[in-house]
Scaffold this active site. Structure first.
Site, PDB file in Angstrom:
ATOM      1  N   ARG A 239      12.424 -29.373   6.554  1.00 45.08           N
ATOM      2  CA  ARG A 239      12.792 -28.291   5.635  1.00 45.08           C
ATOM      3  C   ARG A 239      13.571 -27.152   6.307  1.00 45.08           C
ATOM      4  O   ARG A 239      14.517 -26.643   5.707  1.00 45.08           O
ATOM      5  CB  ARG A 239      11.561 -27.768   4.894  1.00 45.08           C
ATOM      6  CG  ARG A 239      10.902 -28.851   4.022  1.00 45.08           C
ATOM      7  CD  ARG A 239       9.784 -28.313   3.150  1.00 45.08           C
ATOM      8  NE  ARG A 239      10.271 -27.334   2.217  1.00 45.08           N
ATOM      9  CZ  ARG A 239      10.174 -26.028   2.362  1.00 45.08           C
ATOM     10  NH1 ARG A 239       9.572 -25.501   3.410  1.00 45.08           N
ATOM     11  NH2 ARG A 239      10.676 -25.230   1.461  1.00 45.08           N
TER      12      ARG A 239
ATOM     13  N   GLU B 122       5.281 -31.886 -14.397  1.00 40.78           N
ATOM     14  CA  GLU B 122       5.566 -32.730 -13.230  1.00 40.78           C
ATOM     15  C   GLU B 122       5.486 -31.925 -11.947  1.00 40.78           C
ATOM     16  O   GLU B 122       6.467 -31.833 -11.194  1.00 40.78           O
ATOM     17  CB  GLU B 122       6.989 -33.315 -13.357  1.00 40.78           C
ATOM     18  CG  GLU B 122       7.285 -34.030 -14.653  1.00 40.78           C
ATOM     19  CD  GLU B 122       8.789 -34.268 -14.875  1.00 40.78           C
ATOM     20  OE1 GLU B 122       9.609 -33.774 -14.061  1.00 40.78           O
ATOM     21  OE2 GLU B 122       9.131 -34.931 -15.849  1.00 40.78           O
ATOM     22  N   PRO B 123       4.360 -31.311 -11.636  1.00 38.38           N
ATOM     23  CA  PRO B 123       4.292 -30.504 -10.410  1.00 38.38           C
ATOM     24  C   PRO B 123       4.229 -31.375  -9.164  1.00 38.38           C
ATOM     25  O   PRO B 123       3.549 -32.402  -9.147  1.00 38.38           O
ATOM     26  CB  PRO B 123       2.989 -29.712 -10.572  1.00 38.38           C
ATOM     27  CG  PRO B 123       2.140 -30.538 -11.492  1.00 38.38           C
ATOM     28  CD  PRO B 123       3.077 -31.337 -12.365  1.00 38.38           C
TER      29      PRO B 123
ATOM     30  N   TYR C 254       7.155 -32.253   0.963  1.00 45.99           N
ATOM     31  CA  TYR C 254       8.526 -32.436   1.445  1.00 45.99           C
ATOM     32  C   TYR C 254       8.610 -32.376   2.967  1.00 45.99           C
ATOM     33  O   TYR C 254       9.576 -31.860   3.520  1.00 45.99           O
ATOM     34  CB  TYR C 254       9.476 -31.432   0.769  1.00 45.99           C
ATOM     35  CG  TYR C 254       9.444 -31.557  -0.741  1.00 45.99           C
ATOM     36  CD1 TYR C 254       9.943 -32.702  -1.356  1.00 45.99           C
ATOM     37  CD2 TYR C 254       8.871 -30.574  -1.539  1.00 45.99           C
ATOM     38  CE1 TYR C 254       9.884 -32.853  -2.732  1.00 45.99           C
ATOM     39  CE2 TYR C 254       8.811 -30.717  -2.916  1.00 45.99           C
ATOM     40  CZ  TYR C 254       9.323 -31.851  -3.502  1.00 45.99           C
ATOM     41  OH  TYR C 254       9.252 -31.997  -4.865  1.00 45.99           O
TER      42      TYR C 254
ATOM     43  N   CYS D 203      18.130 -34.165  19.445  1.00 47.06           N
ATOM     44  CA  CYS D 203      19.410 -33.716  19.988  1.00 47.06           C
ATOM     45  C   CYS D 203      20.325 -33.199  18.890  1.00 47.06           C
ATOM     46  O   CYS D 203      21.335 -33.825  18.545  1.00 47.06           O
ATOM     47  CB  CYS D 203      20.051 -34.867  20.754  1.00 47.06           C
ATOM     48  SG  CYS D 203      18.939 -35.436  22.031  1.00 47.06           S
ATOM     49  N   GLU D 204      19.943 -32.078  18.303  1.00 49.92           N
ATOM     50  CA  GLU D 204      20.709 -31.407  17.254  1.00 49.92           C
ATOM     51  C   GLU D 204      20.347 -29.933  17.343  1.00 49.92           C
ATOM     52  O   GLU D 204      19.160 -29.594  17.451  1.00 49.92           O
ATOM     53  CB  GLU D 204      20.254 -31.855  15.849  1.00 49.92           C
ATOM     54  CG  GLU D 204      20.480 -33.284  15.507  1.00 49.92           C
ATOM     55  CD  GLU D 204      21.896 -33.582  15.057  1.00 49.92           C
ATOM     56  OE1 GLU D 204      22.620 -32.636  14.664  1.00 49.92           O
ATOM     57  OE2 GLU D 204      22.275 -34.760  15.130  1.00 49.92           O
TER      58      GLU D 204
END
Ligand SMILES: *Cc1c(COP(=O)(O)O)cnc(C)c1O
Length: 426
Positions: A325, A286-287, A384, A356-357
């Site tokens: 990520r 399951e790559p 991802y 705004c973080e």
């Protein structure tokens, strides 16, 4: 021989004539046409990555199921569906997506700790190959749903937690005792016995998935031995296992990482399977990341440079909602200017997005010679990133382009604010 213009670890991304290309196309032209932030994928990188697995399994009965949560865009799924891949899904939404991309449901397996009854019904109706069941409670519900569904039995595998350390980031390590995933090694035999007694279920396999961005062979070898020990016990108990599924998790080169190539890894694993007499069993893998991760870049524009008291900031138009990520895992992505400037004028920057973080950063302490309006490529953005993208700060999701040779295909339009408002009521 002249040196290869390709970036190390990125055979289909190269500086040519002072401009960064994906396959035969300059990224700057794609950014001009489609705007930024823009994801660009190399089809050849995906096919080469898949070919490494296919070489590894030559002469074996193996099914490669692309773990589509890594990048679930239809244009990407279609590449793998056309190449004959199976798919590992984790939701009913992913099932609908992959069927829309032309996948064969007989090559779809369904993982995940929280499958709902509706998702089970949907997958049974589609005729998927196997449910990878993650708990004893899930077995009961799946049995009940299958019996309600006009005499259809659900083919199942049970996900075993082999309790091996994949030596990766704790958030992407899934095969240790403390994780929410799978059934404990000690409970495996009892769970299989119970599953075999349930009339709505047909036991067909065993599976594990120990983590992600794994860069060594040893955790796989450890997991393999532990899974095979269980296979022996389960089959001695009179429950035959048709297939063995070793999950995904193989890493890619983000920053001088050196994971084994898929074919080299499987050469080692198959030698152990052969030695223990399981080499001719049907195998499933399951790559996810290793099939798409380095196929993609995210092109972003420098909006501002901002000297700070302690740090200099390079503010770009891609953000944590496009490239989550770094914020989620402190992950490293290489950042490369599209047009190379003189390295002598480089400054150390934190490359940050507009959200705004304080967690909205893409790269820290990077030596870059950049000016407002320059374009940068964030590398290793195939896995991802887009599939985790969000609308935080009411930012529309980026557009995506698939490149094959000198042909570019827009596979996702940039999300508009109208798209975002469509489901909201006032
Ligand atoms: C996410 C996931 C994969 C793929 O992992 P990668 O690290 O992207 O290869 C495979 N199997 C399961 C069950 C997963 O949850």
């Amino acid at each position: 021989m002249s040196p290869s213009p390709a970036l190390p670890g990125h055979p289909h991304i190269a500086q040519r004539d002072g401009a960064l290309h994906v396959e035969a196309l300059p990224l700057a032209a794609l950014a001009r046409e489609h705007g930024t932030p823009l994801f660009v994928y190399s089809k050849q990188w995906m096919l080469d990555a898949l070919a490494a697995y296919q070489r590894g399994f030559e002469g074996r009965d193996a099914l490669i199921c692309y773990a589509m949560k890594a990048n679930s865009s239809l244009g990407v799924l279609r590449v793998f569906a056309e190449a004959g891949c199976g798919f590992d899904i984790v939701s009913g939404g992913e099932l609908a997506r992959v069927l829309a991309a032309g996948a064969d449901p007989a090559k779809v397996i369904f993982s995940g700790v929280g499958k709902t009854r509706a998702e089970m019904r949907q997958a049974l109706a589609a005729g998927i190959a196997c449910f990878n069941v993650e708990s004893e409670a899930e077995l009961e519900v799946l049995n009940a749903v299958a019996l309600e569904e006009a005499g259809r039995r659900a083919r199942i595998s049970i996900r075993i937690n082999p309790n091996v350390d994949p030596k990766t980031h704790p958030y992407i390590s899934t095969g240790l005792k403390g994780n929410k995933f799978g059934v404990a090694h000690d409970r495996a035999l009892a769970t299989y016995r119970h599953a075999a007694s349930l009339p709505g279920l047909e036991v067909v396999g065993i599976d594990c998935h120990i983590g992600s961005q794994i860069t060594e062979a040893s955790p796989y070898l450890d997991a393999l031995e532990r899974v095979l020990d269980l296979v022996v016990l389960i089959e001695e108990a009179g429950i035959p296992l048709h297939h063995l599924d070793f999950g995904g998790g193989l890493g890619i080169d983000y920053n001088h990482d050196t994971p084994p190539a898929a074919d080299a890894l499987w050469k080692q694993l198959l030698a152990r399977l052969d030695a223990r007499g399981f080499g001719q069993r049907k195998l499933v893998v399951e790559p996810g990341r290793s099939l798409v991760g380095n196929a993609g870049v995210c092109v972003t524009e420098v909006l501002y440079t901002k000297p700070g008291e302690d740090k200099n900031f390079c503010i770009v138009d891609a953000a944590m909602n496009d490239l989550p990520r770094p914020a989620m895992y402190q992950a490293f992505h290489r950042i490369v200017p599209l047009a190379a400037r003189d390295a002598a004028g480089a400054t150390t920057y934190d490359v940050v997005g507009p959200v705004c973080e304080s967690g909205d950063w893409i790269g820290r302490d990077r030596e870059l010679n950049v000016a407002q309006g320059d374009l940068l490529a964030v590398l290793s953005a195939g896995a991802y990133c887009m599939s985790m993208a969000s609308n935080y700060n009411t930012r529309g999701r980026a557009a995506e382009v698939l490149v094959a040779g000198n042909r570019a295909t827009l596979i996702r339009r940039r999300e508009s604010v109208e798209d975002q408002l469509r489901n909201e009521l006032t």
